[in-house]
Design an enzyme around this catalytic site. Sequence first.
Site, PDB file in Angstrom:
ATOM      1  N   SER A 114       2.058  -7.508   7.241  1.00 45.94           N
ATOM      2  CA  SER A 114       3.024  -6.829   6.377  1.00 45.94           C
ATOM      3  C   SER A 114       3.647  -5.604   7.044  1.00 45.94           C
ATOM      4  CB  SER A 114       2.357  -6.476   5.053  1.00 45.94           C
ATOM      5  OG  SER A 114       3.293  -5.976   4.160  1.00 45.94           O
ATOM      6  N   HIS A 115       3.383  -4.447   6.485  1.00 47.93           N
ATOM      7  CA  HIS A 115       4.025  -3.212   6.932  1.00 47.93           C
ATOM      8  C   HIS A 115       3.218  -2.492   8.005  1.00 47.93           C
ATOM      9  CE1 HIS A 115       1.279  -2.878   3.640  1.00 47.93           C
ATOM     10  NE2 HIS A 115       0.943  -1.686   4.110  1.00 47.93           N
ATOM     11  N   ASP A 279      10.237  -4.378   4.794  1.00 49.02           N
ATOM     12  CA  ASP A 279       9.093  -4.169   5.688  1.00 49.02           C
ATOM     13  C   ASP A 279       8.909  -5.306   6.693  1.00 49.02           C
ATOM     14  OD1 ASP A 279       8.210  -6.104   3.907  1.00 49.02           O
ATOM     15  OD2 ASP A 279       6.132  -5.438   4.048  1.00 49.02           O
ATOM     16  N   ASP A 281       7.213  -8.102   6.939  1.00 46.93           N
ATOM     17  CA  ASP A 281       7.339  -9.503   6.528  1.00 46.93           C
ATOM     18  C   ASP A 281       8.359  -9.718   5.415  1.00 46.93           C
ATOM     19  OD1 ASP A 281       5.712  -8.121   4.747  1.00 46.93           O
ATOM     20  OD2 ASP A 281       4.630  -9.921   4.153  1.00 46.93           O
ATOM     21  N   ASP A 283       8.764  -8.547   2.274  1.00 47.73           N
ATOM     22  CA  ASP A 283       8.539  -8.602   0.826  1.00 47.73           C
ATOM     23  C   ASP A 283       8.715  -7.242   0.141  1.00 47.73           C
ATOM     24  OD1 ASP A 283       6.242  -7.594   1.931  1.00 47.73           O
ATOM     25  OD2 ASP A 283       4.856  -8.955   0.902  1.00 47.73           O
ATOM     26  N   ARG A 284       8.668  -6.161   0.910  1.00 48.88           N
ATOM     27  CA  ARG A 284       8.853  -4.840   0.289  1.00 48.88           C
ATOM     28  C   ARG A 284      10.308  -4.393   0.350  1.00 48.88           C
ATOM     29  NH1 ARG A 284       3.740  -0.909   1.580  1.00 48.88           N
ATOM     30  NH2 ARG A 284       2.180  -2.376   0.850  1.00 48.88           N
ATOM     31  N   LYS A 378       6.512 -10.873  -3.844  1.00 50.55           N
ATOM     32  CA  LYS A 378       7.563  -9.881  -4.017  1.00 50.55           C
ATOM     33  C   LYS A 378       8.640 -10.169  -2.989  1.00 50.55           C
ATOM     34  CE  LYS A 378       4.708  -6.552  -1.540  1.00 50.55           C
ATOM     35  NZ  LYS A 378       3.289  -6.462  -1.832  1.00 50.55           N
TER      36      LYS A 378
HETATM   37  C1  G1P Z   1      -1.105  -2.279  -0.685  1.00 51.81           C
HETATM   38  C2  G1P Z   1      -0.376  -1.880  -1.943  1.00 51.81           C
HETATM   39  C3  G1P Z   1      -0.366  -3.025  -2.920  1.00 51.81           C
HETATM   40  C4  G1P Z   1       0.244  -4.252  -2.265  1.00 51.81           C
HETATM   41  C5  G1P Z   1      -0.470  -4.558  -0.966  1.00 51.81           C
HETATM   42  C6  G1P Z   1       0.206  -5.690  -0.196  1.00 51.81           C
HETATM   43  O1  G1P Z   1      -2.430  -2.601  -0.989  1.00 51.81           O
HETATM   44  O2  G1P Z   1      -0.944  -0.735  -2.520  1.00 51.81           O
HETATM   45  O3  G1P Z   1       0.354  -2.658  -4.061  1.00 51.81           O
HETATM   46  O4  G1P Z   1       0.164  -5.367  -3.107  1.00 51.81           O
HETATM   47  O5  G1P Z   1      -0.482  -3.404  -0.126  1.00 51.81           O
HETATM   48  O6  G1P Z   1       1.536  -5.374   0.137  1.00 51.81           O
HETATM   49  P1  G1P Z   1      -3.643  -1.567  -0.800  1.00 51.81           P
HETATM   50  O7  G1P Z   1      -3.612  -1.136   0.633  1.00 51.81           O
HETATM   51  O8  G1P Z   1      -3.348  -0.422  -1.704  1.00 51.81           O
HETATM   52  O9  G1P Z   1      -4.864  -2.344  -1.186  1.00 51.81           O
HETATM   53 ZN    ZN Z   2       4.902  -6.914   3.275  1.00 56.85          ZN
END
Ligand code: G1P
Ligand code: ZN
Length: 545
Positions: A114-115, A279, A281, A283-284, A378
């Site tokens: 992801s990010h 981000d 991938d 989704d954000r 998302k």
């Molecule tokens: C974080 C975000 C959560 C999101 C997840 C995946 O998770 O807080 O809302 O769904 O990334 O993108 P966390 O690191 O808080 O467990």
């Molecule tokens: Zn992501």
Amino acid sequence: MNIRYIATHPFSDQKPGTSGLRKKVRIFQQPHYLENFVQCIFDTLPEPAQEDILIIGGDGRYHNRQAIQTILKMAVANGFRHILIGWHGLISTPAMSAQIRKYRALCGIILSASHNPGGPDGDFGVKFNMANGGPAPEKLTHAVYEATCAIQEYRLLECDDIDLDTLGEIQINEARIEIIDTVTNYADFMEHLFDFDAIRALFKSGRFHMLFDAMHAVTGPYAKELLQRRLGAAADTLLNAIPEEDFGGGHPDPNLVHAHKLVERLFGANAPDFGAASDGDGDRNMILGRHLFVTPSDSLAVMAANIHHLPGYRSGLAGVARSMPTSQAVDRVAEALGVECYETPTGWKFFGNLLDAHKITLCGEESFGNGSDHIREKDGLWAVLFWLNLIALRHQPVRKIMHEHWRRFGRHYYSRHDYEEVDSAAAESLMTHLRDQLENLPGRRFGDYQLRSCDDFCYTDPIDNSISEHQGLRFLFEDGSRIVFRLSGTGTRGATLRVYLERYEPDPEKHELDTQKTLNPLIQIAENLARIQHFTARENPSVIT
Ligand code: G1P
Ligand code: ZN
């Protein structure tokens, strides 16, 4: 078929977190590490039938291509006869969800962290999504974890690597492999949901300028197709649109800290009308107006209040859902509209059942994620198109849309303070310290704030009655303000403490205050309750959004 059965031993650290298995690249590069986890996914899924489709793709980060070749060879060895792979190995997470649904696939495997930063010293991850297009539910991820603790052998087909850069079909023994263009598929899909003519007219007017920062991650090609080719946005609309294995050395998280260059443009002189980012991938999303940041929680509320204007959502809202730490702004809209608002634990997977059961149309998280029943993830670019469509239909700038929204529903000042990479044991002690106080605190006064209740959030899924415990500590005050504490489930080093702060302000005269100043009394209360400085040995959060 030349299948090798390779002896292996279990790794003890393959428990999936909030969003699949995430580790440092170097951990994934250990012999057998990726293979073990993937074999356990295949062993947990039902045996594939002849017609069952598997889709593989990732966000393009370092190790993506090698991982795809390995997973492909394992998939064929494990009986898959039809496998779709994203062109150049790329599929954004929302596009994966859309492809699984479009092709009625059995499962999809997403390579992404992801990010989190990429590159040889960065992070890598594996996540698997089910036939509804959504992340595997906890029951399945637990089963995969159990399997990883016992695995002795995995299966791998011996064959050459395939060419990921040419669209079309390849046959490997009895298996048909297709390299697919998910950019075109995804863009076609978006055309059904939004009023592209209205958005095109907005760009054509010449009076509207936007910037989209793809952060050198997966959305670059999708944004190019949608915003420039199909909607006619100017050539200088896109920033960092070419995906790179290390995201250009950046941290591909669209927030005020990591997308600061975009933020500076939107808050600077001659700022464009609209800014957005996505981000690693895809989704954000982050939404910015001229000199204005729209919190993801507010974005969700605005979407809920306006969704019926958009072509794909004419029948309005079945209901809405937000993750527990997300602000209650959307609750007020739901109340006004007379629809149900569900409060779920953090993580997109908890929305899946509600979406599948048609209980909700729209859902979101404070962590820069919004989405709808169009897929089961998302969706960053979807959110950007939503806002563009809204701006085009209402002929109003973002600031005006927000002000009207707050005037009608009140404003929820909101911020999240993250303490990253703190000592894991110290973070656990902080949570235990808080948990130990839960019973004695209700009714206590903290300056102007009286505590109404506090608990360790426990969720019972209304569809399958499954129970998820220990999802964060909530402190609710009499005036509707809240403080929430939880530990991140996506980090790869130490622990990350997240402190979520929220205050409701009904008075329109007070809708333009500074967020951190407004929240300051609650920030102090959070420190008093949790002794953050004592436990984390940090004076300040590492990231404030
Ligand atoms: C974080 C975000 C959560 C999101 C997840 C995946 O998770 O807080 O809302 O769904 O990334 O993108 P966390 O690191 O808080 O467990
Ligand atoms: Zn992501």
